[in-house]
Write a protein that holds these residues in place. Structure first.
Motif, short mmCIF file in Angstrom:
data_model
loop_
_atom_site.label_atom_id
_atom_site.label_comp_id
_atom_site.label_asym_id
_atom_site.label_seq_id
_atom_site.Cartn_x
_atom_site.Cartn_y
_atom_site.Cartn_z
N ASP A 291 0.42 -16.53 4.70
CA ASP A 291 1.30 -17.60 4.24
C ASP A 291 2.00 -17.27 2.93
N LEU A 292 1.29 -16.62 2.00
CA LEU A 292 1.81 -16.44 0.65
C LEU A 292 2.30 -15.02 0.37
N LEU A 293 2.49 -14.23 1.43
CA LEU A 293 3.15 -12.93 1.29
C LEU A 293 4.56 -13.05 1.84
N THR A 294 5.50 -12.42 1.16
CA THR A 294 6.86 -12.39 1.70
C THR A 294 6.92 -11.38 2.84
N VAL A 295 8.04 -11.40 3.56
CA VAL A 295 8.22 -10.42 4.64
C VAL A 295 8.13 -9.01 4.09
N GLY A 296 8.79 -8.77 2.97
CA GLY A 296 8.74 -7.44 2.37
C GLY A 296 7.34 -7.06 1.94
N GLU A 297 6.58 -8.02 1.42
CA GLU A 297 5.21 -7.74 0.98
C GLU A 297 4.29 -7.46 2.17
N HIS A 298 4.59 -8.06 3.32
CA HIS A 298 3.82 -7.71 4.53
C HIS A 298 3.97 -6.22 4.84
N MET A 299 5.20 -5.73 4.75
CA MET A 299 5.43 -4.32 5.04
C MET A 299 4.74 -3.42 4.01
N GLU A 300 4.79 -3.82 2.75
CA GLU A 300 4.11 -3.05 1.70
C GLU A 300 2.60 -3.06 1.90
N PHE A 301 2.07 -4.21 2.32
CA PHE A 301 0.63 -4.30 2.58
C PHE A 301 0.21 -3.31 3.65
N ILE A 302 0.97 -3.24 4.74
CA ILE A 302 0.65 -2.30 5.81
C ILE A 302 0.77 -0.86 5.32
N ALA A 303 1.82 -0.57 4.55
CA ALA A 303 2.01 0.78 4.02
C ALA A 303 0.83 1.21 3.16
N ARG A 304 0.34 0.30 2.33
CA ARG A 304 -0.80 0.61 1.47
C ARG A 304 -2.08 0.74 2.29
N ALA A 305 -2.26 -0.16 3.26
CA ALA A 305 -3.48 -0.14 4.08
C ALA A 305 -3.60 1.17 4.86
N TYR A 306 -2.46 1.70 5.31
CA TYR A 306 -2.46 2.93 6.11
C TYR A 306 -2.16 4.17 5.26
N SER A 307 -2.04 3.98 3.94
CA SER A 307 -1.73 5.10 3.03
C SER A 307 -0.53 5.89 3.53
N LEU A 308 0.54 5.17 3.86
CA LEU A 308 1.73 5.83 4.39
C LEU A 308 2.39 6.66 3.29
N PRO A 309 2.96 7.80 3.65
CA PRO A 309 3.60 8.66 2.66
C PRO A 309 4.90 8.06 2.13
N ASP A 310 5.37 8.62 1.02
CA ASP A 310 6.64 8.17 0.46
C ASP A 310 7.73 8.24 1.52
N GLY A 311 8.62 7.27 1.47
CA GLY A 311 9.70 7.21 2.45
C GLY A 311 9.52 6.11 3.47
N TRP A 312 8.36 5.46 3.46
CA TRP A 312 8.11 4.39 4.43
C TRP A 312 9.09 3.23 4.25
#
Length: 237
Positions: A84-105
């Motif tokens: 509820d309290l994450l923006t759409v962009g923050e959802h994507m950042e959360f997934i990127a951090r959770a999966y340790s995605l490389p730069d460029g995500w």
């Protein structure tokens, strides 16, 4: 590849899935069809590790509850579960951090949001989104880590026509890239033009399996014969 071997799921004395075995190969789209209550969502929740079960499930050879399997599996649930309290962009950042995605995500995330018409919603909170928009966020989050195995549970429900068109194209692209794709739906017309294997479920078991291109009874006629004991009259709903 997603491999399911002799999976049974019970809720007390109720058998929701009974001795189910099947596989979704690399570069293939498999579909689970059946009326509501047939057991489709239960087997999907078993595959994704959300339910305990008897039997064995592997993702690319790894036990489905292992970290290795989870890194290789993308999942779009029937009911979108956004924060509820994450923006759409923050959802994507959360997934990127959770999966340790490389730069460029960020570039790929932006392309996904644009494709599903969410670019202008990047700063909206999850609770401010309609169900259809939440579903699109869920789809983008599942695709962002570029998993080789994808599971979609009733993915078309609540989506607008543009999003449905884009999601179908995404599924075809995933297959072309060698991914394993499993789709659960009760709407045959949503997947009728691009499935490879279809499993029709009734009462927690597979009542029939049909390969694309097989001769004989059409998938639609087979579906109605099994679920209603009669040939098809119009489209499956």
């Amino acid at each position: 590849m997603i491999q399911i071997n002799h999976v049974t799921k019970r809720y007390g004395k109720v058998v929701a899935n009974s001795d189910i075995s099947f596989a979704v190969g690399d570069g293939k789209i498999a579909v689970l069809l059946g009326p509501n209550g047939a057991g489709k969502s239960t087997i999907i929740k078993c595959i994704t590790g959300l339910l305990r079960f008897q039997g064995e499930i592997t993702v690319d050879g790894y036990g489905n509850k292992s970290i290795d399997a989870k890194r290789r599996l993308g999942y779009v649930p029937e009911m979108p579960a956004v924060y509820d309290l994450l923006t759409v962009g923050e959802h994507m950042e959360f997934i990127a951090r959770a999966y340790s995605l490389p730069d460029g995500w960020e570039e790929y995330a932006g392309a996904l949001l644009a494709r599903f018409e969410l670019a202008d919603k990047k700063n909206k909170l999850g609770k401010e989104l309609s169900k259809g928009m939440q579903q699109k966020v869920s789809i983008c989050c599942a695709l962002l880590p570029r998993p080789k195995n994808l599971i979609f549970d009733e993915p078309m429900v609540g989506l607008d026509p543009h999003a449905i068109k884009e999601l179908k194209e995404v599924m075809k692209e995933l297959r072309a890239d060698g991914c394993s794709v499993l789709i659960s739906t009760h709407m045959l017309d949503s997947v009728e033009d691009f499935w490879d294997t279809a499993h029709i479920m009734m009462n927690g078991s597979f009542a029939a399996t049909k390969e694309s291109g097989d001769d004989g009874e059409s998938l639609e006629d087979l579906f109605f014969t099994i679920t209603e004991g009669r040939p098809a009259e119009g489209g499956v709903q």
